[in-house]
Design a protein around this motif. Structure first.
Motif, PDB file in Angstrom:
ATOM      1  N   LEU A   1       0.842  -1.203   0.000  1.00 13.15           N
ATOM      2  CA  LEU A   1       0.000   0.000   0.000  1.00 13.15           C
ATOM      3  C   LEU A   1       0.879   1.256   0.000  1.00 13.15           C
ATOM      4  O   LEU A   1       2.020   1.225   0.450  1.00 13.15           O
ATOM      5  N   SER A   2       0.311   2.367  -0.458  1.00  9.08           N
ATOM      6  CA  SER A   2       1.019   3.636  -0.342  1.00  9.08           C
ATOM      7  C   SER A   2       0.890   4.114   1.105  1.00  9.08           C
ATOM      8  O   SER A   2       0.072   3.594   1.872  1.00  9.08           O
ATOM      9  N   THR A   3       1.697   5.106   1.470  1.00  8.28           N
ATOM     10  CA  THR A   3       1.613   5.644   2.832  1.00  8.28           C
ATOM     11  C   THR A   3       0.196   6.160   3.114  1.00  8.28           C
ATOM     12  O   THR A   3      -0.362   5.909   4.172  1.00  8.28           O
ATOM     13  N   GLU A   4      -0.386   6.846   2.150  1.00 10.62           N
ATOM     14  CA  GLU A   4      -1.758   7.360   2.340  1.00 10.62           C
ATOM     15  C   GLU A   4      -2.733   6.224   2.624  1.00 10.62           C
ATOM     16  O   GLU A   4      -3.580   6.313   3.491  1.00 10.62           O
ATOM     17  N   GLN A   5      -2.591   5.149   1.865  1.00 12.37           N
ATOM     18  CA  GLN A   5      -3.525   4.028   2.030  1.00 12.37           C
ATOM     19  C   GLN A   5      -3.367   3.358   3.391  1.00 12.37           C
ATOM     20  O   GLN A   5      -4.352   2.978   4.023  1.00 12.37           O
ATOM     21  N   VAL A   6      -2.139   3.218   3.843  1.00 13.24           N
ATOM     22  CA  VAL A   6      -1.956   2.537   5.123  1.00 13.24           C
ATOM     23  C   VAL A   6      -2.469   3.422   6.263  1.00 13.24           C
ATOM     24  O   VAL A   6      -3.018   2.935   7.253  1.00 13.24           O
ATOM     25  N   ILE A   7      -2.344   4.726   6.105  1.00 10.54           N
ATOM     26  CA  ILE A   7      -2.889   5.643   7.113  1.00 10.54           C
ATOM     27  C   ILE A   7      -4.412   5.526   7.149  1.00 10.54           C
ATOM     28  O   ILE A   7      -5.024   5.420   8.213  1.00 10.54           O
ATOM     29  N   GLU A   8      -4.995   5.483   5.990  1.00 11.18           N
ATOM     30  CA  GLU A   8      -6.455   5.352   5.905  1.00 11.18           C
ATOM     31  C   GLU A   8      -6.929   4.049   6.543  1.00 11.18           C
ATOM     32  O   GLU A   8      -7.978   3.981   7.163  1.00 11.18           O
ATOM     33  N   LEU A   9      -6.105   3.010   6.386  1.00 16.53           N
ATOM     34  CA  LEU A   9      -6.464   1.709   6.950  1.00 16.53           C
ATOM     35  C   LEU A   9      -6.320   1.688   8.471  1.00 16.53           C
ATOM     36  O   LEU A   9      -7.148   1.127   9.177  1.00 16.53           O
TER      37      LEU A   9
ATOM     38  N   PRO B   1      10.366  -0.366  14.930  1.00 16.85           N
ATOM     39  CA  PRO B   1      10.759   0.255  13.672  1.00 16.85           C
ATOM     40  C   PRO B   1      12.025   1.099  13.857  1.00 16.85           C
ATOM     41  O   PRO B   1      12.584   1.160  14.945  1.00 16.85           O
ATOM     42  N   GLU B   2      12.392   1.748  12.821  1.00 19.77           N
ATOM     43  CA  GLU B   2      13.603   2.579  12.783  1.00 19.77           C
ATOM     44  C   GLU B   2      13.690   3.471  14.024  1.00 19.77           C
ATOM     45  O   GLU B   2      12.790   4.253  14.314  1.00 19.77           O
ATOM     46  N   LEU B   3      14.816   3.333  14.750  1.00 18.13           N
ATOM     47  CA  LEU B   3      14.885   3.933  16.091  1.00 18.13           C
ATOM     48  C   LEU B   3      14.820   5.463  16.150  1.00 18.13           C
ATOM     49  O   LEU B   3      14.003   6.000  16.904  1.00 18.13           O
ATOM     50  N   PRO B   4      15.634   6.193  15.397  1.00 17.43           N
ATOM     51  CA  PRO B   4      15.567   7.662  15.533  1.00 17.43           C
ATOM     52  C   PRO B   4      14.171   8.213  15.240  1.00 17.43           C
ATOM     53  O   PRO B   4      13.683   9.105  15.947  1.00 17.43           O
ATOM     54  N   ALA B   5      13.502   7.639  14.247  1.00 21.08           N
ATOM     55  CA  ALA B   5      12.156   8.115  13.920  1.00 21.08           C
ATOM     56  C   ALA B   5      11.188   7.796  15.052  1.00 21.08           C
ATOM     57  O   ALA B   5      10.315   8.609  15.393  1.00 21.08           O
ATOM     58  N   ALA B   6      11.332   6.638  15.662  1.00 17.59           N
ATOM     59  CA  ALA B   6      10.455   6.275  16.775  1.00 17.59           C
ATOM     60  C   ALA B   6      10.674   7.232  17.950  1.00 17.59           C
ATOM     61  O   ALA B   6       9.720   7.700  18.574  1.00 17.59           O
TER      62      ALA B   6
ATOM     63  N   ILE C   1       2.099   6.003  12.031  1.00 16.65           N
ATOM     64  CA  ILE C   1       1.617   4.873  11.216  1.00 16.65           C
ATOM     65  C   ILE C   1       2.611   4.553  10.112  1.00 16.65           C
ATOM     66  O   ILE C   1       2.924   3.389   9.847  1.00 16.65           O
ATOM     67  N   ALA C   2       3.149   5.587   9.488  1.00 15.01           N
ATOM     68  CA  ALA C   2       4.121   5.368   8.412  1.00 15.01           C
ATOM     69  C   ALA C   2       5.323   4.577   8.932  1.00 15.01           C
ATOM     70  O   ALA C   2       5.862   3.707   8.250  1.00 15.01           O
ATOM     71  N   LEU C   3       5.690   4.855  10.177  1.00 13.38           N
ATOM     72  CA  LEU C   3       6.830   4.182  10.779  1.00 13.38           C
ATOM     73  C   LEU C   3       6.582   2.672  10.929  1.00 13.38           C
ATOM     74  O   LEU C   3       7.503   1.864  10.861  1.00 13.38           O
ATOM     75  N   TYR C   4       5.351   2.311  11.146  1.00 16.73           N
ATOM     76  CA  TYR C   4       4.997   0.890  11.354  1.00 16.73           C
ATOM     77  C   TYR C   4       4.486   0.210  10.088  1.00 16.73           C
ATOM     78  O   TYR C   4       4.037  -0.939  10.140  1.00 16.73           O
TER      79      TYR C   4
END
Ligand code: ATP
Ligand code: ZN
Length: 486
Positions: A332-340, A462-467, A367-370
């Motif tokens: 999915l795109s980032t937008e789609q996963v956020i919507e989900l 997920p990626e540590l600095p972003a988390a 959400i994007a991070l996960y």
């Protein structure tokens, strides 16, 4: 010229669409589309006492949701087409009258109590309980006398004696049943409603069904339906009886089994994707050549082949479904996963229903991070739970990490770095961690594990600095300070 392939999915609206029903529908659909034929839906609702409110709607709505379309029949929500058995009584009546006239069927005046007594006597004698045929040769006077007592007749089919009914099944190959094992069965109940076997045979004939693909729970109905075709001089369709889907204790999935998640709408609610469910369900009891497991509907239409239907029951494995759904979520795109995922955080109360711009941005980043890790929409709630807790709860594995002797030194250095940061984003957090590495000489697991555990409470993620950026400066600093050397 070969006949156009016509198949049907014929649910009884006695429950909501479950994985087993859906598989029957999907296989019929793929078979039809692969052969350039027609896929028809027929609602078998003659047994009004077993129909449930919303059963028909659920069957249709969720077939559509899964990506199926169908020909010539009922549309969801809009105009209803002709294929509902309860609306075809005139046809059935004309046909059973014909059988009565030809004496291929007869009226039975036995009461429920008499039939029950007959069955009990047979059981007591170790005989297979079946109707004795008592009313088969009643004279017109005898019939009148029974009717005069106020008895309502049912109509029974006069099963031919000493015959063997055989068919070449697409899955089970040669199947045969002896007619002597089958009692004269009811084709019209006392209330005038035709029974399942009669209505099915009539409909399959009039709808010009060429292939009947259904679960093998129906196999003993097949000789009865063959008898009806024979009585009318009709040609029977080709049958394929597929093994059923079973749960982990090897019991058939059934609409009335509430012990496991098996209804398609439950998966929709949990944020599973229709394409993933479609793909997963098709692989229950059917396998393509080769190792590949991920297929689009179009690919399945082109490769579907009834010869590869399995001869042993498929076990429903929910972990496999969850794995497969993750394969689709990743695409999915980032937008789609956020919507989900976002509505699940809101429904769970982690986030308010109305979001400020700042909250919205934060939620999107979270959400994007996960995205990669997320298996289905609702899982976001568990995956991100630590982000919504005031105080972190460290589990055993986390506590072990916190006990490391290097931890106070690393946290002291990190505290100083964080305090100095003006912007607290993934990039600045990353350079802060690099600085800590230089300063303390700690690296790899010794460096990253304690930082992850202290700031996020998790031993993996997920990626540590972003988390850490999403935890926010204030929270992260407070947690780091708690474990820093004093
Ligand atoms: N566990 C299962 N695995 C595979 N197919 C199934 C399973 N259960 C039902 N089916 C198939 O689903 C189709 C629709 O059947 P039906 O509407 O009678 O469903 P059902 O769940 O068996 O209902 P009921 O429990 O009321 O008999 C049939 O072809 C049937 O064989
Ligand atoms: Zn009788």
């Amino acid at each position: 010229m070969t006949k156009e392939v016509r198949v049907r999915y014929a649910p009884s609206p006695t429950g909501h669409l479950h994985i087993g029903n859906a598989r029957t529908a999907l296989f019929n659909y793929l078979f039809a589309r692969n052969q350039g034929g027609k896929f028809i839906i027929r609602i078998e609702d003659t047994d009004a006492s077993r129909n449930i409110e919303g059963g028909e709607e659920s069957q249709l709505t969720y077939l559509k949701w899964l990506g199926l379309d169908w020909d010539e029949s009922i549309d969801v929500g809009g105009e209803y087409g002709p294929y509902r058995q309860s609306e075809r009584n005139d046809l059935y009546k004309k046909l059973y009258d014909e059988l009565l006239e030809k004496e291929l069927a007869y009226k039975c005046y036995c009461t429920a109590e008499e039939l029950e007594a007959e069955r009990e006597a047979q059981s007591a004698n170790n005989e297979m309980p079946r109707y004795s045929g008592k009313c088969r040769h009643l004279t017109a006077e005898e019939q009148e006398a029974l009717a005069a007592e106020g008895r309502e007749p049912s109509v029974r089919f006069a099963v031919p004696k000493g015959k063997v009914y055989t068919f070449k099944d697409l899955v089970k190959d040669n199947v045969s049943f002896e007619s002597d094992g089958i009692g004269d069965f009811v084709i019209v109940k006392k209330d005038g409603v035709p029974t399942y076997n009669f209505a099915v045979a009539v409909d399959d004939h009039y709808m010009e069904i060429t292939h009947v693909l259904r679960g093998d729970d129906h196999i003993s109905n097949t000789p009865r339906q063959q008898m009806i075709y024979e009585a009318f001089g009709w040609e029977a369709p080709t049958f394929g009886h597929m093994t059923l889907i079973v749960n982990e204790s090897r019991r058939k999935l059934s609409k009335r089994d509430e012990s496991i998640i098996q209804f398609i709408e439950q998966y929709e609610e949990l944020g599973y994707l229709p394409e993933a469910l479609f793909n997963f369900i098709v692989l229950l009891g059917w396998s393509p050549e080769g190792e590949e497991e991920i297929f689009s509907i179009e690919e399945l239409v082109s490769i579907f082949d009834a010869d590869r239907l399995s001869k042993s029951p498929a076990v429903f494995d929910k972990d496999k479904l969850t794995w497969m759904n993750n394969q689709y979520v990743k695409k999915l795109s980032t937008e789609q996963v956020i919507e989900l995922a976002l509505p699940h955080l809101q429904k769970a109360g982690a986030l308010p229903m109305e979001l400020t711009d700042e909250q919205r941005q934060w939620a999107h980043d979270l959400i994007a991070l996960y995205h990669e890790q997320l298996s289905y929409g609702a899982e976001i709630v568990e995956l991100t739970a630590q982000f919504f807790k005031d105080a972190i709860e460290y589990d055993e594995a986390a506590q072990k990490v916190l006990a490391g002797e290097q931890v106070p030194e690393v946290m002291a250095a990190l505290k100083a770095q964080f305090e100095a940061l003006e912007t607290f984003d993934a990039a600045s957090v990353k350079s802060a961690i690099q600085a800590v590495q230089k300063e303390t000489g700690q690296k790899g697991r010794n460096l990253f594990m304690p930082i992850r555990v202290v700031t996020t409470g998790e031993t993996s993620g997920p990626e540590l600095p972003a988390a850490i950026a999403l935890v926010g400066k204030e929270n992260a600093l407070a947690r780091v300070t708690e474990y820093a050397q004093s």
